[in-house]
Design a protein around this motif. Structure first.
Motif, PDB file in Angstrom:
ATOM      1  N   LEU A 285       5.330 -10.595  -1.931  1.00 57.79           N
ATOM      2  CA  LEU A 285       5.524 -12.047  -1.467  1.00 57.79           C
ATOM      3  C   LEU A 285       4.202 -12.460  -1.174  1.00 57.79           C
ATOM      4  O   LEU A 285       3.872 -13.792  -0.974  1.00 57.79           O
ATOM      5  CB  LEU A 285       6.372 -12.069  -0.348  1.00 57.79           C
ATOM      6  N   LEU A 286       3.172 -11.627  -0.847  1.00 59.21           N
ATOM      7  CA  LEU A 286       1.583 -12.058  -0.545  1.00 59.21           C
ATOM      8  C   LEU A 286       0.936 -12.114  -1.728  1.00 59.21           C
ATOM      9  O   LEU A 286       1.056 -11.711  -2.739  1.00 59.21           O
ATOM     10  CB  LEU A 286       1.208 -10.868   0.437  1.00 59.21           C
ATOM     11  N   THR A 287      -0.070 -13.136  -1.467  1.00 62.62           N
ATOM     12  CA  THR A 287      -1.187 -13.130  -2.650  1.00 62.62           C
ATOM     13  C   THR A 287      -2.066 -12.017  -2.955  1.00 62.62           C
ATOM     14  O   THR A 287      -1.889 -11.030  -2.012  1.00 62.62           O
ATOM     15  CB  THR A 287      -1.995 -14.427  -2.352  1.00 62.62           C
ATOM     16  N   LYS A 288      -2.489 -11.927  -4.037  1.00 57.19           N
ATOM     17  CA  LYS A 288      -3.600 -10.976  -4.109  1.00 57.19           C
ATOM     18  C   LYS A 288      -4.665 -10.795  -3.118  1.00 57.19           C
ATOM     19  O   LYS A 288      -5.177 -11.921  -2.891  1.00 57.19           O
ATOM     20  CB  LYS A 288      -3.915 -10.841  -5.511  1.00 57.19           C
ATOM     21  N   GLU A 289      -4.577  -9.781  -2.361  1.00 55.95           N
ATOM     22  CA  GLU A 289      -5.715  -9.487  -1.307  1.00 55.95           C
ATOM     23  C   GLU A 289      -6.494  -8.380  -1.738  1.00 55.95           C
ATOM     24  O   GLU A 289      -6.304  -7.363  -2.468  1.00 55.95           O
ATOM     25  CB  GLU A 289      -5.115  -9.190   0.057  1.00 55.95           C
TER      26      GLU A 289
ATOM     27  N   PHE B 182       3.626  -2.536   5.318  1.00 58.20           N
ATOM     28  CA  PHE B 182       5.097  -2.848   4.925  1.00 58.20           C
ATOM     29  C   PHE B 182       6.031  -1.732   4.957  1.00 58.20           C
ATOM     30  O   PHE B 182       7.074  -1.793   5.346  1.00 58.20           O
ATOM     31  CB  PHE B 182       5.102  -3.692   3.493  1.00 58.20           C
TER      32      PHE B 182
ATOM     33  N   VAL C 248      -1.851  -3.226   2.880  1.00 57.27           N
ATOM     34  CA  VAL C 248      -0.914  -4.066   2.571  1.00 57.27           C
ATOM     35  C   VAL C 248       0.579  -3.344   2.472  1.00 57.27           C
ATOM     36  O   VAL C 248       1.435  -3.393   3.365  1.00 57.27           O
ATOM     37  CB  VAL C 248      -0.976  -5.331   1.901  1.00 57.27           C
ATOM     38  N   ARG C 249       0.406  -2.602   1.329  1.00 61.18           N
ATOM     39  CA  ARG C 249       1.693  -1.906   1.247  1.00 61.18           C
ATOM     40  C   ARG C 249       1.859  -0.957   2.113  1.00 61.18           C
ATOM     41  O   ARG C 249       3.115  -0.515   2.339  1.00 61.18           O
ATOM     42  CB  ARG C 249       1.401  -1.268  -0.412  1.00 61.18           C
TER      43      ARG C 249
ATOM     44  N   ASP D  11      -4.734  -4.447  -0.857  1.00 59.23           N
ATOM     45  CA  ASP D  11      -3.604  -4.297  -1.407  1.00 59.23           C
ATOM     46  C   ASP D  11      -2.945  -2.973  -0.841  1.00 59.23           C
ATOM     47  O   ASP D  11      -1.600  -3.015  -0.635  1.00 59.23           O
ATOM     48  CB  ASP D  11      -3.316  -4.441  -2.833  1.00 59.23           C
TER      49      ASP D  11
ATOM     50  N   TYR E 146       9.540  -5.079  -1.822  1.00 59.87           N
ATOM     51  CA  TYR E 146       9.067  -6.361  -2.336  1.00 59.87           C
ATOM     52  C   TYR E 146       8.555  -7.237  -1.177  1.00 59.87           C
ATOM     53  O   TYR E 146       7.902  -8.346  -1.488  1.00 59.87           O
ATOM     54  CB  TYR E 146      10.441  -7.291  -2.712  1.00 59.87           C
ATOM     55  N   GLY E 147       8.238  -6.572  -0.129  1.00 56.14           N
ATOM     56  CA  GLY E 147       7.309  -7.533   0.951  1.00 56.14           C
ATOM     57  C   GLY E 147       6.008  -7.807   0.564  1.00 56.14           C
ATOM     58  O   GLY E 147       5.422  -8.691   0.522  1.00 56.14           O
ATOM     59  N   PRO E 148       5.269  -6.563  -0.026  1.00 56.63           N
ATOM     60  CA  PRO E 148       3.805  -6.798  -0.569  1.00 56.63           C
ATOM     61  C   PRO E 148       3.823  -7.942  -1.630  1.00 56.63           C
ATOM     62  O   PRO E 148       2.739  -8.338  -1.958  1.00 56.63           O
ATOM     63  CB  PRO E 148       3.366  -5.481  -0.953  1.00 56.63           C
TER      64      PRO E 148
END
Length: 84
Positions: A24-28, A38, A34-35, A31, A20-22
């Motif tokens: 919480l971030l806005t769409k980048e 995390f 970031v996944r 992605d 669930y960490g990714p």
């Protein structure tokens, strides 16, 4: 029993961070990166915690020395033991 519950709790915690960490971030635009970050962070932190926790359950003890050996070591280090 509490050892198993502690391990299960922290495993669930770090699994939640990885999953669930990714979210919480806005769409980048990155992605997938970031996944991956995390996931790797959660795995490494969990593994580090697990190694430290398990090492404390069965600590390594030093050798058992008799009194004569302790006196020899103390005198060689400049701290003679005074008997009296």
């Amino acid at each position: 029993m509490e050892v198993i519950l502690t391990i299960i709790f922290f495993t669930i915690f770090w699994a939640a961070v990885a999953k669930y960490g990714p979210i919480l971030l806005t769409k980048e635009p990155h992605d997938d990166l970031v996944r991956c970050i995390f996931l790797l962070t959660a795995v490494v932190c969990w593994l580090f915690w697990l190694c430290c926790y398990l090492a404390q359950l069965n600590p390594l003890l030093g050798p058992k020395l008799n009194g004569n050996t302790i006196r020899i070591i103390a005198s060689s280090w400049g701290n003679p033991i005074k008997e009296g």
